[in-house]
Enzyme design. Structure first.
Site, PDB file in Angstrom:
ATOM      1  N   ASP A   1       0.869  -1.165   0.000  1.00 58.34           N
ATOM      2  CA  ASP A   1       0.000   0.000   0.000  1.00 58.34           C
ATOM      3  C   ASP A   1       0.914   1.226   0.000  1.00 58.34           C
ATOM      4  O   ASP A   1       2.135   1.110   0.111  1.00 58.34           O
ATOM      5  CB  ASP A   1      -0.970  -0.018   1.194  1.00 58.34           C
ATOM      6  CG  ASP A   1      -2.199   0.853   0.913  1.00 58.34           C
ATOM      7  OD1 ASP A   1      -2.153   1.656  -0.042  1.00 58.34           O
ATOM      8  OD2 ASP A   1      -3.196   0.748   1.636  1.00 58.34           O
TER       9      ASP A   1
HETATM   10  C1  BGC Z   1      -4.980   3.208   0.096  1.00 52.85           C
HETATM   11  C2  BGC Z   1      -5.169   2.170  -0.970  1.00 52.85           C
HETATM   12  C3  BGC Z   1      -5.037   2.783  -2.331  1.00 52.85           C
HETATM   13  C4  BGC Z   1      -3.701   3.461  -2.432  1.00 52.85           C
HETATM   14  C5  BGC Z   1      -3.444   4.098  -3.781  1.00 52.85           C
HETATM   15  C6  BGC Z   1      -3.727   4.034  -0.123  1.00 52.85           C
HETATM   16  O1  BGC Z   1      -3.663   5.103   0.733  1.00 52.85           O
HETATM   17  O2  BGC Z   1      -4.953   2.584   1.359  1.00 52.85           O
HETATM   18  O3  BGC Z   1      -6.403   1.533  -0.807  1.00 52.85           O
HETATM   19  O4  BGC Z   1      -5.187   1.816  -3.316  1.00 52.85           O
HETATM   20  O5  BGC Z   1      -3.629   4.476  -1.453  1.00 52.85           O
HETATM   21  O6  BGC Z   1      -4.227   5.183  -4.004  1.00 52.85           O
END
Ligand code: BGC
Length: 751
Positions: A296
């Site tokens: 993530d």
């Molecule tokens: C979130 C994810 C997301 C990623 C990219 C993160 O902060 O937890 O769910 O896919 O950002 O945007």
């Protein structure tokens, strides 16, 4: 002379033929579209430097390669990295034109011409916005969920996107957590089916430019954050891990999801990005996951903040050795993998395994053979936000709405009933959408006001705000609302939370109806008119304070582009509501977490000591206000004749469950028939109810149907703490009903 000429012609033909042949045999295997993907990957790996391999593990956010901003030093630095083969993927580069410009640099200006993958959060639609995933779940319509994902994929793919970071498969019981909106609700069985449907919708067969890679997130247990506070601690046992949290991710992986995202949290003291038990032992070995993982956003880097790694080099080593792969935004892999391999701290085989899997999907999507396959401006204009897509969004919104209360059959109303609409959010596009709406714009969406105007025309005799953007109110706003509704026969009041409070980093300590909105409803109730609450929110709010102030409660969640039209269709009965909630509605904030599939305590009932000393609250009931699986219709259903094919089965037998469901009302409708089991005594205690099957059926007014469900040993099994599936002999119960509380029941046993 003629012969000589012929000789030369033959010579030229021969030369050009053999040089074409030579060229073919000199063409690297990885560039040969006819070679197998496995051979192409192998060949390419053999040509890559360790730095280029590390580059494939690097994902960066955004790159502007067109227009004046492309000259900014930051953008230029990213372009240089791309040329040097140091970026394998970008997120948040969107649009046919923009992705094409970036892809051109990767393909035409880097040494090996490896295309980049473009990822984006396509959560509930790309430009045509569908209901939030939690609302979509309340439709119990797997086919519709798959269709919604397929449309989202088609729109995104035409804008150059190869990969969505969805579906989110995190089970949660906490409405304080803002991301409850993105999930599947509180049931692992249904959540698994839904997650699989979403994966299939996004990915199709991945053999055209209309489907995109799915990403199962957030692996694992992200939904169990303590106190519903975003990014907080998680502490669950292995028994809970296996039985409650893992089944949704597993179902999505089994549906063929190409990628999985590590979560931000820690499991058993180890951040999930470096958690070998989760990533290698379970995901790869036990489930046989063949795709690739992505972290993530900086979840690799956060290992340092968690206190698990000392610096980025340590991060890269711990992540890759646990089985994690692509690095979103930390830039630890690209910087330190070459050094770590040289020092023998990470093996080349580990790196090749990770890089090979990423390359595999680049080949699979056809990007080596046509890097611009997805970025097509003509297609982008043609397939995006079409009438057909909006029609599907309307259907999806209809079936997501849950009717929680309808005293005196206040609803439906005819569209020439004189109505008033009250509520700031009802006419505020900017409060309509949540955080995850891709490229959707709320100005393109139908607000409640627009939808009611379309439907009721001049019978919508008044609209007034009633409260402010933050849910507060004052005497002026209240008086205005009371006066404006004076000539209305029914008053619709939109209460709830702004869409801006749904999504990541949107935790709230009090998921309730704001005081100002409650005050407004109290004043309106005094008018003696029927009040219909239209609740919009990305989570189940505590409704106890308003439950007795209103005649009807229509739970609208966040419905996307067609919000107003869908709700107007429901309140006028053009669509008979059929949604059933997939989360329990708490009675009070202090009751959270409250969920249907809990365990019995040792003291569940008031049997001892004159009703004292049992597990309860002294001030509120144990039960939620509205239970899992609950939702009303404009008709009524009666359940009867629950029978089992046998009262005693062997472990290898199948059990047939029959039940009759009748539509006893005056209109046609759809009912979600739910089947639950209870394993009475086992080597690990089991929940008081577990959903194991359901059917959504259409019944004409007066019609009745006999339904049958087949249960197998798998449905009666559970996991032990090591993840072994167990079916134990003993007594069970079967329950069937239209929600998790009001059920018929029968006993049987497994020998
Ligand atoms: C979130 C994810 C997301 C990623 C990219 C993160 O902060 O937890 O769910 O896919 O950002 O945007």
């Amino acid at each position: 002379m003629k012969k000589l000429l012929l000789f030369f012609v033959a010579l030229i033909v021969y030369h050009s033929f053999s040089s074409a042949q030579n060229k073919q045999s000199q063409m690297p295997i990885y560039k040969n579209a006819k070679a197998s993907i496995e051979n192409r990957v192998k060949d390419l790996l053999s040509r890559m430097t360790i730095q280029e391999k590390a580059g494939q593990l690097n994902q960066l956010a955004g790159l502007i390669a067109t227009g004046p901003a492309a000259n900014d030093p930051g953008e230029k630095a990213k372009m240089t990295e791309l040329r040097e083969g140091k970026v394998g993927s970008f997120l948040n580069v969107i649009g046919a034109k923009e992705t094409k410009a970036v892809q051109k640099i990767a393909v035409e200006e880097s040494r090996l011409g490896i295309p980049v993958l473009f990822g984006f959060d396509v959560i509930h639609g790309f430009k045509t916005i569908f209901p939030i995933p939690l609302a979509e779940a309340c439709s119990w319509d797997l086919h519709q969920a798959e269709t919604n994902a397929a449309i989202a994929a088609k729109e995104a793919a035409a804008a150059g996107i190869h990969w969505t970071f969805a579906p989110m498969c995190d089970i949660t019981n906490d409405p304080r957590w803002g991301r409850i909106m993105e999930g599947v609700g509180e049931d692992p069985y249904y959540g698994g089916l839904l997650s699989a449907a979403r994966v299939k919708g996004f990915q199709g067969n991945l053999n055209d430019a209309e489907h995109i890679l799915a990403c199962v997130k957030h692996y694992a247990v992200y939904g169990a954050v303590e106190a519903g506070r975003e990014y907080n601690e998680v502490d669950v046992s292995r028994v809970m891990l296996w039985n409650k949290y893992l089944p949704t991710y597993k179902a999505a992986v089994e549906a063929g999801a190409a990628t999985v995202m590590n979560s931000f949290n820690v499991f058993e003291g180890v951040p999930t990005s470096a958690n070998k038990y989760l990533v290698t032992d379970i995901l790869k070995k036990k489930w046989g996951f063949k795709g690739f993982l992505v972290s993530d956003w900086n979840s690799f880097g956060e290992m340092i903040t968690h206190g698990y790694a000392t610096d980025k080099k340590d991060v890269a080593m711990k992540a890759i050795n646990a089985g994690s792969m692509m690095d979103m935004q930390t830039e630890a892999m690209v910087k330190y993998i070459p050094e770590l391999v040289k020092e023998g701290k990470v093996s080349m085989q580990t790196v090749d395994d990770a890089v090979g899997k990423i390359l595999y999907y680049k080949f699979k999507l056809g990007l080596f053979d046509d890097p611009y396959k997805f970025c097509n401006e003509e297609r982008e204009a043609k397939v995006t936000f079409t009438k057909a897509n909006r029609e599907e969004a309307l259907k999806a919104a209809h079936s997501s709405i849950v009717l929680l209360k309808n005293a005196n059959n206040t609803l439906p109303v005819s569209n020439n009933t004189k109505i008033a609409l009250v509520g700031y959010y009802a006419n505020s596009p900017e409060d309509l959408f949540d955080f995850w709406v891709g490229k959707g714009t709320s100005n393109d969406a139908v607000t409640l006001y627009d939808g009611f105007k379309n439907k009721f025309g001049n019978s919508l005799i008044a609209y007034t705000k009633g409260y402010n953007a933050d849910g507060s109110t004052n005497d002026n706003l209240i008086n205005e609302a009371v006066n404006a509704t004076a000539n209305a026969d029914v008053v619709f009041v939109n209460v709830g939370l702004t869409g801006k409070l749904a999504g990541e980093d949107r935790s709230v300590a009090n998921p309730v109806i704001a005081d100002g909105e409650v005050q407004l409803l109290k004043a309106l109730q005094k008018t003696g008119k029927p009040i219909v609450a239209l609740v919009t929110a990305g989570r189940p709010l505590v409704l106890t304070q308003i439950n007795n102030l209103v005649s009807s409660i229509v739970y609208c969640w966040i419905l996307g582009t067609e919000t107003g039209n869908a709700v107007a269709d429901v309140v006028t009965g053009l669509y008979n509501p059929s949604g059933k909630t997939v989360v329990s509605f708490p009675y009070a904030v202090g009751q959270i977490p409250v969920y249907y599939n809990h365990f019995n305590t040792g003291r569940p009932t008031a049997t001892d000591d004159a009703g004292n000393w049992f597990s309860r609250y002294r001030d509120i009931p144990n039960d939620p206000l509205y239970p899992f699986g609950f939702g009303l219709s404009y008709t009524t259903y009666q359940y009867s004749n629950l029978t089992l094919s046998s009262s005693s089965i062997k472990k290898t037998d199948k059990l047939q469950v029959n039940v009759t469901v009748a539509n006893t009302g005056k209109v046609d409708g759809e009912e979600v028939v739910q089947l639950y089991i209870r394993d009475i005594a086992a080597s690990i205690i089991r929940p008081v109810k577990e959903l194991k099957a359901f059917k959504k059926i259409a019944l004409k007014a007066g019609e009745s149907k006999e339904l049958n469900f087949i249960l197998t040993g798998k449905d009666l099994s559970f996991y032990d703490a090591d993840g072994n599936s167990k079916l134990e002999a003993g007594n069970f119960k079967i329950f069937v009903g239209g929600n998790s509380k009001d059920v018929l029941e029968k006993d049987f046993n497994v020998q």
